[in-house]
Design a protein around this motif. Sequence first.
Motif, PDB file in Angstrom:
ATOM      1  N   LEU A  20       2.275  -2.687  15.899  1.00  0.00           N
ATOM      2  CA  LEU A  20       1.455  -3.532  15.051  1.00  0.00           C
ATOM      3  C   LEU A  20       1.895  -3.360  13.609  1.00  0.00           C
ATOM      4  CD1 LEU A  20      -2.042  -2.665  16.563  1.00  0.00           C
ATOM      5  CD2 LEU A  20      -0.703  -4.705  17.004  1.00  0.00           C
ATOM      6  N   ALA A  21       1.593  -4.329  12.810  1.00  0.00           N
ATOM      7  CA  ALA A  21       1.856  -4.224  11.379  1.00  0.00           C
ATOM      8  C   ALA A  21       0.515  -4.009  10.689  1.00  0.00           C
ATOM      9  CB  ALA A  21       2.525  -5.489  10.864  1.00  0.00           C
ATOM     10  N   ALA A  22       0.394  -2.893   9.988  1.00  0.00           N
ATOM     11  CA  ALA A  22      -0.841  -2.582   9.281  1.00  0.00           C
ATOM     12  C   ALA A  22      -1.181  -3.704   8.302  1.00  0.00           C
ATOM     13  CB  ALA A  22      -0.677  -1.264   8.529  1.00  0.00           C
ATOM     14  N   LEU A  23      -2.467  -3.817   8.014  1.00  0.00           N
ATOM     15  CA  LEU A  23      -2.889  -4.812   7.030  1.00  0.00           C
ATOM     16  C   LEU A  23      -2.153  -4.564   5.725  1.00  0.00           C
ATOM     17  CD1 LEU A  23      -6.725  -4.882   7.755  1.00  0.00           C
ATOM     18  CD2 LEU A  23      -4.973  -6.450   8.578  1.00  0.00           C
ATOM     19  N   LYS A  24      -1.964  -5.603   4.959  1.00  0.00           N
ATOM     20  CA  LYS A  24      -1.148  -5.494   3.742  1.00  0.00           C
ATOM     21  C   LYS A  24      -1.967  -5.820   2.491  1.00  0.00           C
ATOM     22  CE  LYS A  24       0.690 -10.146   4.587  1.00  0.00           C
ATOM     23  NZ  LYS A  24      -0.477 -10.544   5.281  1.00  0.00           N
ATOM     24  N   PRO A  25      -1.416  -5.522   1.326  1.00  0.00           N
ATOM     25  CA  PRO A  25      -2.113  -5.829   0.084  1.00  0.00           C
ATOM     26  C   PRO A  25      -2.511  -7.303   0.025  1.00  0.00           C
ATOM     27  CG  PRO A  25      -0.269  -4.390  -0.374  1.00  0.00           C
ATOM     28  CD  PRO A  25      -0.155  -4.803   1.073  1.00  0.00           C
ATOM     29  N   GLY A  26      -3.742  -7.529  -0.439  1.00  0.00           N
ATOM     30  CA  GLY A  26      -4.286  -8.879  -0.520  1.00  0.00           C
ATOM     31  C   GLY A  26      -5.187  -9.224   0.651  1.00  0.00           C
ATOM     32  N   ASP A  27      -4.991  -8.534   1.795  1.00  0.00           N
ATOM     33  CA  ASP A  27      -5.865  -8.752   2.949  1.00  0.00           C
ATOM     34  C   ASP A  27      -7.251  -8.178   2.639  1.00  0.00           C
ATOM     35  OD1 ASP A  27      -3.788  -9.868   4.424  1.00  0.00           O
ATOM     36  OD2 ASP A  27      -3.371  -8.037   5.557  1.00  0.00           O
ATOM     37  N   THR A  28      -8.264  -8.732   3.275  1.00  0.00           N
ATOM     38  CA  THR A  28      -9.609  -8.181   3.168  1.00  0.00           C
ATOM     39  C   THR A  28      -9.706  -6.994   4.118  1.00  0.00           C
ATOM     40  OG1 THR A  28     -10.568 -10.320   2.613  1.00  0.00           O
ATOM     41  CG2 THR A  28     -12.075  -8.662   3.482  1.00  0.00           C
ATOM     42  N   ILE A 148      -5.571  19.131  22.232  1.00  0.00           N
ATOM     43  CA  ILE A 148      -5.933  17.880  21.564  1.00  0.00           C
ATOM     44  C   ILE A 148      -6.039  16.830  22.660  1.00  0.00           C
ATOM     45  CG2 ILE A 148      -5.284  16.128  19.877  1.00  0.00           C
ATOM     46  CD1 ILE A 148      -3.602  18.294  18.471  1.00  0.00           C
ATOM     47  N   ASN A 149      -7.254  16.375  22.903  1.00  0.00           N
ATOM     48  CA  ASN A 149      -7.501  15.458  24.012  1.00  0.00           C
ATOM     49  C   ASN A 149      -7.869  14.054  23.550  1.00  0.00           C
ATOM     50  OD1 ASN A 149      -7.120  17.491  25.976  1.00  0.00           O
ATOM     51  ND2 ASN A 149      -9.155  18.278  25.511  1.00  0.00           N
ATOM     52  N   HIS A 150      -7.519  13.701  22.338  1.00  0.00           N
ATOM     53  CA  HIS A 150      -7.859  12.379  21.830  1.00  0.00           C
ATOM     54  C   HIS A 150      -6.598  11.597  21.472  1.00  0.00           C
ATOM     55  CE1 HIS A 150      -6.881  13.515  17.690  1.00  0.00           C
ATOM     56  NE2 HIS A 150      -7.550  14.636  17.888  1.00  0.00           N
ATOM     57  N   ALA A 151      -6.773  10.313  21.263  1.00  0.00           N
ATOM     58  CA  ALA A 151      -5.661   9.451  20.853  1.00  0.00           C
ATOM     59  C   ALA A 151      -5.192   9.840  19.450  1.00  0.00           C
ATOM     60  CB  ALA A 151      -6.109   7.995  20.870  1.00  0.00           C
ATOM     61  N   PHE A 152      -3.990   9.409  19.110  1.00  0.00           N
ATOM     62  CA  PHE A 152      -3.426   9.672  17.782  1.00  0.00           C
ATOM     63  C   PHE A 152      -3.288   8.348  17.039  1.00  0.00           C
ATOM     64  CE2 PHE A 152      -2.164  13.185  20.392  1.00  0.00           C
ATOM     65  CZ  PHE A 152      -2.227  14.286  19.559  1.00  0.00           C
ATOM     66  N   ILE A 153      -3.883   8.275  15.865  1.00  0.00           N
ATOM     67  CA  ILE A 153      -3.793   7.093  15.009  1.00  0.00           C
ATOM     68  C   ILE A 153      -2.645   7.327  14.037  1.00  0.00           C
ATOM     69  CG2 ILE A 153      -4.993   5.691  13.277  1.00  0.00           C
ATOM     70  CD1 ILE A 153      -7.652   6.704  14.563  1.00  0.00           C
ATOM     71  N   GLU A 154      -1.838   6.294  13.813  1.00  0.00           N
ATOM     72  CA  GLU A 154      -0.712   6.474  12.892  1.00  0.00           C
ATOM     73  C   GLU A 154      -1.208   6.780  11.483  1.00  0.00           C
ATOM     74  OE1 GLU A 154       1.764   3.090  11.514  1.00  0.00           O
ATOM     75  OE2 GLU A 154       0.377   1.824  12.634  1.00  0.00           O
ATOM     76  N   ARG A 155      -0.391   7.514  10.725  1.00  0.00           N
ATOM     77  CA  ARG A 155      -0.762   7.905   9.362  1.00  0.00           C
ATOM     78  C   ARG A 155      -0.514   6.732   8.409  1.00  0.00           C
ATOM     79  NH1 ARG A 155      -1.243  12.776   8.023  1.00  0.00           N
ATOM     80  NH2 ARG A 155       0.287  13.529   9.537  1.00  0.00           N
ATOM     81  N   VAL A 156      -1.601   6.133   7.951  1.00  0.00           N
ATOM     82  CA  VAL A 156      -1.532   5.042   6.976  1.00  0.00           C
ATOM     83  C   VAL A 156      -2.716   5.202   6.028  1.00  0.00           C
ATOM     84  CG1 VAL A 156      -1.592   2.541   6.606  1.00  0.00           C
ATOM     85  CG2 VAL A 156      -0.419   3.456   8.605  1.00  0.00           C
ATOM     86  N   THR A 157      -2.466   5.006   4.745  1.00  0.00           N
ATOM     87  CA  THR A 157      -3.508   5.070   3.731  1.00  0.00           C
ATOM     88  C   THR A 157      -3.681   3.689   3.123  1.00  0.00           C
ATOM     89  OG1 THR A 157      -2.944   7.369   3.228  1.00  0.00           O
ATOM     90  CG2 THR A 157      -4.183   6.151   1.540  1.00  0.00           C
ATOM     91  N   PHE A 158      -4.937   3.266   3.014  1.00  0.00           N
ATOM     92  CA  PHE A 158      -5.264   1.983   2.392  1.00  0.00           C
ATOM     93  C   PHE A 158      -6.042   2.262   1.116  1.00  0.00           C
ATOM     94  CE2 PHE A 158      -4.910   1.086   6.902  1.00  0.00           C
ATOM     95  CZ  PHE A 158      -4.134  -0.051   6.927  1.00  0.00           C
ATOM     96  N   VAL A 159      -5.596   1.666   0.017  1.00  0.00           N
ATOM     97  CA  VAL A 159      -6.362   1.705  -1.224  1.00  0.00           C
ATOM     98  C   VAL A 159      -7.054   0.355  -1.311  1.00  0.00           C
ATOM     99  CG1 VAL A 159      -6.291   1.997  -3.716  1.00  0.00           C
ATOM    100  CG2 VAL A 159      -4.656   3.247  -2.267  1.00  0.00           C
ATOM    101  N   ILE A 160      -8.377   0.394  -1.333  1.00  0.00           N
ATOM    102  CA  ILE A 160      -9.183  -0.824  -1.280  1.00  0.00           C
ATOM    103  C   ILE A 160      -9.925  -0.989  -2.598  1.00  0.00           C
ATOM    104  CG2 ILE A 160     -11.014  -2.021  -0.019  1.00  0.00           C
ATOM    105  CD1 ILE A 160     -10.287  -0.144   2.381  1.00  0.00           C
ATOM    106  N   GLY A 161      -9.780  -2.160  -3.204  1.00  0.00           N
ATOM    107  CA  GLY A 161     -10.458  -2.455  -4.458  1.00  0.00           C
ATOM    108  C   GLY A 161     -11.934  -2.705  -4.242  1.00  0.00           C
ATOM    109  N   LYS A 162     -12.687  -2.659  -5.325  1.00  0.00           N
ATOM    110  CA  LYS A 162     -14.138  -2.853  -5.268  1.00  0.00           C
ATOM    111  C   LYS A 162     -14.508  -4.194  -4.644  1.00  0.00           C
ATOM    112  CE  LYS A 162     -18.202  -2.285  -8.127  1.00  0.00           C
ATOM    113  NZ  LYS A 162     -18.752  -1.961  -9.422  1.00  0.00           N
ATOM    114  N   ASP A 163     -13.601  -5.175  -4.722  1.00  0.00           N
ATOM    115  CA  ASP A 163     -13.847  -6.500  -4.142  1.00  0.00           C
ATOM    116  C   ASP A 163     -13.573  -6.552  -2.637  1.00  0.00           C
ATOM    117  OD1 ASP A 163     -11.072  -6.340  -4.080  1.00  0.00           O
ATOM    118  OD2 ASP A 163     -10.741  -8.190  -5.201  1.00  0.00           O
TER     119      ASP A 163
END
Length: 193
Positions: A20-28, A148-163
């Motif tokens: 998958l492609a993580a959400l990108k800048p400008g997306d809600t 560790i018996n749970h799924a692994f989520i890829e390491r991605v950081t999102f900076v989200i604006g107040k809007d």
Amino acid sequence: MKKLPVIAFCAAALCASPALAALKPGDTAPDFTAAGSLGGKDFKFSLKDVLKKGPVVVYFYPSAYTGGCDLEAHTFAEKSDKFAAAGATIIGVSADDLTRLHQFSADPKFCAGKFPIASDESTKIAQSYNLNVTPPRAGAKDVNQVDINHAFIERVTFVIGKDGKILATLSSKTDGLSPDQHVDKSLEIVSRK
């Protein structure tokens, strides 16, 4: 005899999560609420509510008590005052259960009670952000030799604006950022806002 490797390959392909492609800048940013931990105590996180105060750094990580995740949590804890000074809130999200998160959240070597972390055991939050999730790995253990018996989520950081719009998407896989560089880059972004 040659059918077995083909069958194994097909089975592995069916079990693998799609790229998958993580959400990108400008997306809600998808809104979410989640149970979590702050300093080892129950904590309820609501993105919608926290955005009213300012920007939010939502960082997804594979698992508590693993090398890169430990470094990332420790670095966020060390710099949490700088994020607060910039008016930003930090929230870590993984598929760890609340018991593990309570320990990790309170651990002075990692989150140190400086910011909340949330449980996404179903991985629905990660999926709403278009993140890759891999199933639990047989025999996977953390740094304490606990299974560790749970799924692994890829390491991605999102900076989200107040809007509610994504200002930046930081990925170890596509950007080559180390876990602590996720912290530095996100701090740089919220400090400019």
